[in-house]
Design a protein around this motif. Structure first.
Motif, PDB file in Angstrom:
ATOM      1  N   LYS A  30      13.456  68.814  51.015  1.00  0.00           N
ATOM      2  CA  LYS A  30      12.188  69.051  51.429  1.00  0.00           C
ATOM      3  C   LYS A  30      11.563  69.875  50.291  1.00  0.00           C
ATOM      4  O   LYS A  30      11.907  70.802  49.965  1.00  0.00           O
ATOM      5  N   ILE A  31      10.325  69.275  49.701  1.00  0.00           N
ATOM      6  CA  ILE A  31       9.590  69.689  48.695  1.00  0.00           C
ATOM      7  C   ILE A  31       8.098  69.913  49.298  1.00  0.00           C
ATOM      8  O   ILE A  31       7.586  68.994  49.619  1.00  0.00           O
ATOM      9  N   LEU A  32       7.640  71.103  49.012  1.00  0.00           N
ATOM     10  CA  LEU A  32       6.201  71.543  49.175  1.00  0.00           C
ATOM     11  C   LEU A  32       5.475  71.733  47.893  1.00  0.00           C
ATOM     12  O   LEU A  32       5.674  72.374  47.028  1.00  0.00           O
ATOM     13  N   VAL A  33       4.571  70.512  47.861  1.00  0.00           N
ATOM     14  CA  VAL A  33       3.468  70.447  46.711  1.00  0.00           C
ATOM     15  C   VAL A  33       2.135  71.020  46.820  1.00  0.00           C
ATOM     16  O   VAL A  33       1.542  70.579  47.252  1.00  0.00           O
ATOM     17  N   ILE A  34       2.094  72.316  46.380  1.00  0.00           N
ATOM     18  CA  ILE A  34       0.749  73.096  46.532  1.00  0.00           C
ATOM     19  C   ILE A  34      -0.269  72.415  45.551  1.00  0.00           C
ATOM     20  O   ILE A  34       0.198  72.617  44.389  1.00  0.00           O
ATOM     21  N   GLY A  35      -1.345  72.034  45.795  1.00  0.00           N
ATOM     22  CA  GLY A  35      -2.205  71.377  45.085  1.00  0.00           C
ATOM     23  C   GLY A  35      -1.621  69.979  44.702  1.00  0.00           C
ATOM     24  O   GLY A  35      -1.709  69.371  43.736  1.00  0.00           O
ATOM     25  N   GLY A  36      -1.274  69.530  45.751  1.00  0.00           N
ATOM     26  CA  GLY A  36      -0.583  68.116  45.827  1.00  0.00           C
ATOM     27  C   GLY A  36      -1.587  66.808  45.972  1.00  0.00           C
ATOM     28  O   GLY A  36      -1.100  65.816  45.615  1.00  0.00           O
ATOM     29  N   THR A  37      -2.651  67.274  45.877  1.00  0.00           N
ATOM     30  CA  THR A  37      -3.619  65.789  45.801  1.00  0.00           C
ATOM     31  C   THR A  37      -4.539  66.086  44.715  1.00  0.00           C
ATOM     32  O   THR A  37      -5.174  65.153  44.450  1.00  0.00           O
TER      33      THR A  37
ATOM     34  N   VAL B 140       6.467  73.600  44.748  1.00  0.00           N
ATOM     35  CA  VAL B 140       6.031  73.389  43.449  1.00  0.00           C
ATOM     36  C   VAL B 140       4.434  73.772  43.304  1.00  0.00           C
ATOM     37  O   VAL B 140       3.464  73.338  44.465  1.00  0.00           O
ATOM     38  N   ASP B 141       4.108  74.824  42.468  1.00  0.00           N
ATOM     39  CA  ASP B 141       2.849  75.356  42.679  1.00  0.00           C
ATOM     40  C   ASP B 141       1.745  74.929  41.572  1.00  0.00           C
ATOM     41  O   ASP B 141       2.171  75.054  40.470  1.00  0.00           O
TER      42      ASP B 141
ATOM     43  N   VAL C 160       5.964  67.027  50.865  1.00  0.00           N
ATOM     44  CA  VAL C 160       4.841  67.523  51.675  1.00  0.00           C
ATOM     45  C   VAL C 160       3.677  68.183  50.504  1.00  0.00           C
ATOM     46  O   VAL C 160       3.780  69.136  50.192  1.00  0.00           O
ATOM     47  N   PRO C 161       2.529  67.207  50.530  1.00  0.00           N
ATOM     48  CA  PRO C 161       1.702  67.893  49.640  1.00  0.00           C
ATOM     49  C   PRO C 161       0.664  68.698  50.345  1.00  0.00           C
ATOM     50  O   PRO C 161       0.507  68.544  51.730  1.00  0.00           O
ATOM     51  N   ALA C 162       0.100  70.140  50.006  1.00  0.00           N
ATOM     52  CA  ALA C 162      -0.487  70.872  50.627  1.00  0.00           C
ATOM     53  C   ALA C 162      -1.643  71.253  49.852  1.00  0.00           C
ATOM     54  O   ALA C 162      -1.734  71.400  48.527  1.00  0.00           O
ATOM     55  N   SER C 163      -2.990  71.364  50.712  1.00  0.00           N
ATOM     56  CA  SER C 163      -3.933  71.794  50.108  1.00  0.00           C
ATOM     57  C   SER C 163      -4.923  72.328  51.463  1.00  0.00           C
ATOM     58  O   SER C 163      -4.448  72.527  52.378  1.00  0.00           O
ATOM     59  N   PRO C 164      -5.994  73.087  50.823  1.00  0.00           N
ATOM     60  CA  PRO C 164      -6.826  73.428  51.822  1.00  0.00           C
ATOM     61  C   PRO C 164      -7.432  72.599  52.722  1.00  0.00           C
ATOM     62  O   PRO C 164      -7.462  72.774  54.076  1.00  0.00           O
ATOM     63  N   SER C 165      -7.488  71.291  52.453  1.00  0.00           N
ATOM     64  CA  SER C 165      -7.986  70.282  53.259  1.00  0.00           C
ATOM     65  C   SER C 165      -6.965  69.867  54.247  1.00  0.00           C
ATOM     66  O   SER C 165      -7.274  69.179  55.168  1.00  0.00           O
TER      67      SER C 165
END
Length: 253
Positions: A2-9, A55-56, A28-33
């Motif tokens: 499992k990988i979290l990509v901050i700024g993934g969009t 991943v930042d 999992v792509p992560a962003s404020p949205s």
């Protein structure tokens, strides 16, 4: 995994997410949205549940000196705290070649501070330092003005395509933590003024570029080697000519 990509969009994030998903990982792509805000810490703890690697790729919305420093140090501290709480095993961050050379650029200073936080966080890490993205060449030109003639630094630059950056970041995610740095760059070096000149010519932009060693690069004057990678850097595959051709049908350098 499992990988979290901050700024993934974003520009790089969306490409990294696609590459890792194609290899069968739970990404999992992560962003404020999506309800994850690294600056406030909102949603970070929940997003990191069960995550092996973070991943930042987040970027500051402002390049103003105080704002960009606040973003990278505050977000970096929030991410590190959430990672330690969740037991994250690998932190991968995208940074910039030359941050440690202190070229007098507020953005570089903020990225240098972010790197220090990562090194001292206690979470195993890999920092991928990339040269200037080819995709930001237009921004370099526009920062120098919209008049008929613009002065651009003659400092060396070895720009890399976003596709090659995404490849390198995805590869770093799937390798053990380096507890250090990887440098990546494009396959060819240019003087910055020549890069901008070729870009504008390919776009049919009439602005005339004059090379000036004292012209600032986003607030700081750079030397011949300030933004060039060191020995052993991983080189991308996309050349300037190939990238220009892909941006503008029929364009040539």
């Amino acid at each position: 995994m499992k990988i979290l990509v901050i700024g993934g969009t974003g520009l790089i994030g969306s490409k990294v997410v696609a590459r890792l998903r194609a290899k069968g990982h739970d990404v999992v792509p992560a962003s404020p949205s999506s309800g994850v805000n690294t600056l406030t810490g909102e949603g970070l703890d929940a997003a990191m549940a069960g995550v092996h690697t973070v991943v930042d790729l987040a970027n500051s919305p402002s390049f103003a000196a105080e704002a960009v420093m606040h973003f990278f140090t505050t977000a970096g501290g929030n991410i590190a705290a959430a990672e330690k709480k969740a037991g994250v095993q690998h932190h991968v961050a995208l940074s910039i070649v030359g941050t440690d050379r202190k070229p007098g650029n507020a953005y570089f200073a903020a990225k240098n501070a972010q790197e220090k936080l990562i090194r001292e966080s206690g979470v195993p890490y890999t920092i991928v330092r990339a040269t200037q993205f080819l995709e930001f060449t237009g921004g370099i030109a526009d920062e120098r003005g919209q008049g008929p003639e613009i002065s651009v630094s003659t400092g060396g630059i070895q720009p890399i395509a976003a596709e090659d950056v995404a490849d390198a970041v995805a590869e770093a995610v799937l390798e053990p933590p380096r507890k250090g740095y990887i440098e990546i760059a494009g396959p060819e070096a240019n003087a910055m003024d020549e890069l901008v000149r070729r870009f504008l010519r390919a776009k049919g932009d009439p602005r005339v570029v004059t090379g000036d060693p004292s012209a600032p690069y986003f607030g700081g004057v750079i030397g011949k080697d300030s933004l060039l990678p060191g020995p052993g850097a991983h080189l991308g595959k996309v050349s300037l000519d190939a990238w220009l051709a892909g941006q503008t049908p029929g364009a040539h350098a």
